[in-house]
Motif scaffolding. Structure first.
Motif, PDB file in Angstrom:
ATOM      1  N   GLY A   1      45.527  -9.827  19.294  1.00  0.00           N
ATOM      2  CA  GLY A   1      46.236 -10.158  18.075  1.00  0.00           C
ATOM      3  C   GLY A   1      45.259 -10.438  16.945  1.00  0.00           C
ATOM      4  O   GLY A   1      44.102 -10.037  16.971  1.00  0.00           O
ATOM      5  N   ILE A   2      45.726 -11.118  15.944  1.00  0.00           N
ATOM      6  CA  ILE A   2      44.900 -11.497  14.794  1.00  0.00           C
ATOM      7  C   ILE A   2      44.829 -13.020  14.748  1.00  0.00           C
ATOM      8  O   ILE A   2      45.858 -13.694  14.664  1.00  0.00           O
ATOM      9  CB  ILE A   2      45.486 -10.939  13.483  1.00  0.00           C
ATOM     10  N   ARG A   3      43.636 -13.558  14.764  1.00  0.00           N
ATOM     11  CA  ARG A   3      43.468 -15.011  14.841  1.00  0.00           C
ATOM     12  C   ARG A   3      42.799 -15.615  13.606  1.00  0.00           C
ATOM     13  O   ARG A   3      42.617 -16.823  13.538  1.00  0.00           O
ATOM     14  CB  ARG A   3      42.688 -15.385  16.100  1.00  0.00           C
ATOM     15  N   TYR A   4      42.426 -14.782  12.658  1.00  0.00           N
ATOM     16  CA  TYR A   4      41.837 -15.291  11.415  1.00  0.00           C
ATOM     17  C   TYR A   4      42.492 -14.587  10.239  1.00  0.00           C
ATOM     18  O   TYR A   4      42.726 -13.371  10.276  1.00  0.00           O
ATOM     19  CB  TYR A   4      40.329 -15.050  11.370  1.00  0.00           C
ATOM     20  N   SER A   5      42.787 -15.357   9.196  1.00  0.00           N
ATOM     21  CA  SER A   5      43.389 -14.756   8.008  1.00  0.00           C
ATOM     22  C   SER A   5      43.112 -15.638   6.791  1.00  0.00           C
ATOM     23  O   SER A   5      42.700 -16.797   6.914  1.00  0.00           O
ATOM     24  CB  SER A   5      44.903 -14.595   8.199  1.00  0.00           C
ATOM     25  N   LYS A   6      43.345 -15.061   5.625  1.00  0.00           N
ATOM     26  CA  LYS A   6      43.289 -15.801   4.371  1.00  0.00           C
ATOM     27  C   LYS A   6      44.683 -15.802   3.752  1.00  0.00           C
ATOM     28  O   LYS A   6      45.356 -14.774   3.727  1.00  0.00           O
ATOM     29  CB  LYS A   6      42.294 -15.160   3.401  1.00  0.00           C
ATOM     30  N   VAL A   7      45.104 -16.952   3.277  1.00  0.00           N
ATOM     31  CA  VAL A   7      46.404 -17.097   2.631  1.00  0.00           C
ATOM     32  C   VAL A   7      46.147 -17.311   1.141  1.00  0.00           C
ATOM     33  O   VAL A   7      45.389 -18.206   0.759  1.00  0.00           O
ATOM     34  CB  VAL A   7      47.191 -18.294   3.204  1.00  0.00           C
ATOM     35  N   TYR A   8      46.782 -16.484   0.322  1.00  0.00           N
ATOM     36  CA  TYR A   8      46.584 -16.581  -1.121  1.00  0.00           C
ATOM     37  C   TYR A   8      47.814 -17.206  -1.778  1.00  0.00           C
ATOM     38  O   TYR A   8      48.864 -17.360  -1.163  1.00  0.00           O
ATOM     39  CB  TYR A   8      46.305 -15.199  -1.709  1.00  0.00           C
ATOM     40  N   GLY A   9      47.688 -17.563  -3.057  1.00  0.00           N
ATOM     41  CA  GLY A   9      48.806 -18.140  -3.769  1.00  0.00           C
ATOM     42  C   GLY A   9      48.698 -19.645  -3.889  1.00  0.00           C
ATOM     43  O   GLY A   9      47.612 -20.221  -3.832  1.00  0.00           O
ATOM     44  N   LYS A  10      49.847 -20.303  -3.986  1.00  0.00           N
ATOM     45  CA  LYS A  10      49.853 -21.752  -4.266  1.00  0.00           C
ATOM     46  C   LYS A  10      49.315 -22.583  -3.122  1.00  0.00           C
ATOM     47  O   LYS A  10      48.909 -23.725  -3.332  1.00  0.00           O
ATOM     48  CB  LYS A  10      51.267 -22.203  -4.631  1.00  0.00           C
ATOM     49  N   PHE A  11      49.310 -22.043  -1.903  1.00  0.00           N
ATOM     50  CA  PHE A  11      48.751 -22.765  -0.756  1.00  0.00           C
ATOM     51  C   PHE A  11      47.538 -22.005  -0.205  1.00  0.00           C
ATOM     52  O   PHE A  11      47.381 -21.850   0.994  1.00  0.00           O
ATOM     53  CB  PHE A  11      49.805 -22.944   0.342  1.00  0.00           C
ATOM     54  N   ALA A  12      46.671 -21.535  -1.097  1.00  0.00           N
ATOM     55  CA  ALA A  12      45.519 -20.727  -0.692  1.00  0.00           C
ATOM     56  C   ALA A  12      44.642 -21.489   0.303  1.00  0.00           C
ATOM     57  O   ALA A  12      44.312 -22.653   0.105  1.00  0.00           O
ATOM     58  CB  ALA A  12      44.709 -20.343  -1.925  1.00  0.00           C
ATOM     59  N   ARG A  13      44.256 -20.786   1.383  1.00  0.00           N
ATOM     60  CA  ARG A  13      43.434 -21.402   2.415  1.00  0.00           C
ATOM     61  C   ARG A  13      43.018 -20.334   3.416  1.00  0.00           C
ATOM     62  O   ARG A  13      43.583 -19.241   3.460  1.00  0.00           O
ATOM     63  CB  ARG A  13      44.212 -22.503   3.150  1.00  0.00           C
ATOM     64  N   GLU A  14      42.032 -20.679   4.226  1.00  0.00           N
ATOM     65  CA  GLU A  14      41.729 -19.884   5.405  1.00  0.00           C
ATOM     66  C   GLU A  14      42.537 -20.477   6.555  1.00  0.00           C
ATOM     67  O   GLU A  14      42.799 -21.676   6.592  1.00  0.00           O
ATOM     68  CB  GLU A  14      40.242 -19.945   5.724  1.00  0.00           C
ATOM     69  N   ILE A  15      42.921 -19.636   7.496  1.00  0.00           N
ATOM     70  CA  ILE A  15      43.708 -20.117   8.630  1.00  0.00           C
ATOM     71  C   ILE A  15      43.218 -19.453   9.907  1.00  0.00           C
ATOM     72  O   ILE A  15      42.905 -18.262   9.910  1.00  0.00           O
ATOM     73  CB  ILE A  15      45.218 -19.859   8.412  1.00  0.00           C
TER      74      ILE A  15
ATOM     75  N   ASP B   1      53.865 -13.973   8.502  1.00  0.00           N
ATOM     76  CA  ASP B   1      53.542 -14.090   7.082  1.00  0.00           C
ATOM     77  C   ASP B   1      52.174 -14.724   6.834  1.00  0.00           C
ATOM     78  O   ASP B   1      51.560 -14.471   5.797  1.00  0.00           O
ATOM     79  CB  ASP B   1      54.614 -14.891   6.348  1.00  0.00           C
ATOM     80  N   LEU B   2      51.711 -15.576   7.743  1.00  0.00           N
ATOM     81  CA  LEU B   2      50.407 -16.218   7.555  1.00  0.00           C
ATOM     82  C   LEU B   2      49.264 -15.284   7.944  1.00  0.00           C
ATOM     83  O   LEU B   2      48.091 -15.626   7.730  1.00  0.00           O
ATOM     84  CB  LEU B   2      50.339 -17.511   8.357  1.00  0.00           C
ATOM     85  N   GLY B   3      49.596 -14.157   8.535  1.00  0.00           N
ATOM     86  CA  GLY B   3      48.571 -13.183   8.871  1.00  0.00           C
ATOM     87  C   GLY B   3      47.935 -13.357  10.224  1.00  0.00           C
ATOM     88  O   GLY B   3      47.077 -12.568  10.632  1.00  0.00           O
ATOM     89  N   VAL B   4      48.306 -14.426  10.939  1.00  0.00           N
ATOM     90  CA  VAL B   4      47.760 -14.648  12.285  1.00  0.00           C
ATOM     91  C   VAL B   4      48.900 -14.591  13.292  1.00  0.00           C
ATOM     92  O   VAL B   4      49.981 -15.091  13.071  1.00  0.00           O
ATOM     93  CB  VAL B   4      47.018 -16.005  12.390  1.00  0.00           C
ATOM     94  N   PHE B   5      48.610 -13.964  14.420  1.00  0.00           N
ATOM     95  CA  PHE B   5      49.607 -13.885  15.478  1.00  0.00           C
ATOM     96  C   PHE B   5      48.925 -13.421  16.755  1.00  0.00           C
ATOM     97  O   PHE B   5      47.913 -12.728  16.728  1.00  0.00           O
ATOM     98  CB  PHE B   5      50.752 -12.936  15.130  1.00  0.00           C
ATOM     99  N   GLU B   6      49.485 -13.837  17.870  1.00  0.00           N
ATOM    100  CA  GLU B   6      48.966 -13.429  19.183  1.00  0.00           C
ATOM    101  C   GLU B   6      49.909 -12.401  19.763  1.00  0.00           C
ATOM    102  O   GLU B   6      51.130 -12.616  19.825  1.00  0.00           O
ATOM    103  CB  GLU B   6      48.864 -14.634  20.115  1.00  0.00           C
ATOM    104  N   GLN B   7      49.392 -11.291  20.171  1.00  0.00           N
ATOM    105  CA  GLN B   7      50.243 -10.235  20.734  1.00  0.00           C
ATOM    106  C   GLN B   7      50.425 -10.431  22.239  1.00  0.00           C
ATOM    107  O   GLN B   7      49.553 -10.938  22.901  1.00  0.00           O
ATOM    108  CB  GLN B   7      49.605  -8.870  20.471  1.00  0.00           C
TER     109      GLN B   7
END
Length: 237
Positions: free
Chosen positions: A2-16, A231-237
């Motif tokens: 899956g995807i375990r790292y992502s960047k969230v943009y906008g009003k709650f911008a952060r790495e996750i 939506d956060l860009g991270v997920f385990e398949q």
């Protein structure tokens, strides 16, 4: 994996980062299939997590760490690596998840991450709904909220997660949940339920109502809305 790292943009911008962990202390929520990502193999957990943590850049100075449970289910080696990276990348704000059972232990995490630097720790907890009967009988999340413990939670938690658009809910319940969340906490995350093979089912009519009649909430600076569980860009398949 899956995807375990992502960047969230906008009003709650952060790495996750989505990390692997030991089994959730509760693990009985009827809507949750995330616990399938848990493991009892500490070497496996650390091996995966340390690779994921290498992706962190410190771009936003804010990092959110999520796992299929609570921060307390992360191995010590993983926690130490998170702290090392937080210091190295000059991250100022760190988000963690915590289950209700751990509410009196949050200072342990605050102390651990403030060993050599001042880091703002923000805890988020999934209450799912403020309707005790629905939380316990439908979501099988077995704790009761009242004015006394809500006051305690409001002092210890930065935000809470709400789960909406499940069968059995009403528009009035959802509106009340959002009102209560904003009353007691600095921020809330609204998760629109997506069918995931558990016995809880999505109510598509409530979804249509929410994205239409409640669309003004998308502009609220205190509310993060997740229409899809990816939506956060991270997920385990």
């Amino acid at each position: 994996m899956g995807i375990r790292y992502s960047k969230v943009y906008g009003k709650f911008a952060r790495e996750i980062v989505l990390l692997k962990s030991f089994p959730c202390i509760y693990g009985k929520c009827s809507f949750c299939n995330y616990i399938e990502d848990n493991s009892i193999d500490e070497n496996e957990i650390n091996s995966i997590n340390l690779k994921v943590l290498k992706e962190i850049t410190g771009e936003f100075k804010i990092l959110e760490v999520i796992n299929s449970g609570s921060v307390f289910e992360l191995p010590q080696k993983t926690l130490e690596k998170i702290r090392e990276i937080v210091y190295e990348k000059n991250i100022e704000i760190l988000y963690f998840e915590a289950y209700y059972t751990y509410i009196n232990r949050l200072d342990e995490i605050i102390s651990f991450f403030n060993k050599d630097k001042k880091i703002e720790i923000r805890f988020r907890m999934g209450v799912e709904t403020f309707d005790n009967e629905f939380r316990i009988n439908v979501y099988n999340k077995n704790f009761v909220l009242n004015s006394k413990n809500l006051k305690i939670l409001s002092e210890k938690l930065y935000s809470v997660c709400l789960l909406i658009a499940t069968k059995g809910q009403t528009k009035e319940m959802i509106k009340n949940d959002i009102e209560m969340g904003l009353k007691y906490f600095k921020a809330i995350t609204i998760n629109v339920f997506v069918n995931n093979g558990t016995k809880v089912e999505r109510d598509d009519e409530l979804v249509r109502w929410f994205v239409s009649d409640m669309k003004y909430l998308f502009n609220d600076e205190r509310i993060e809305i997740l229409i899809d569980n990816k939506d956060l860009g991270v997920f385990e398949q």
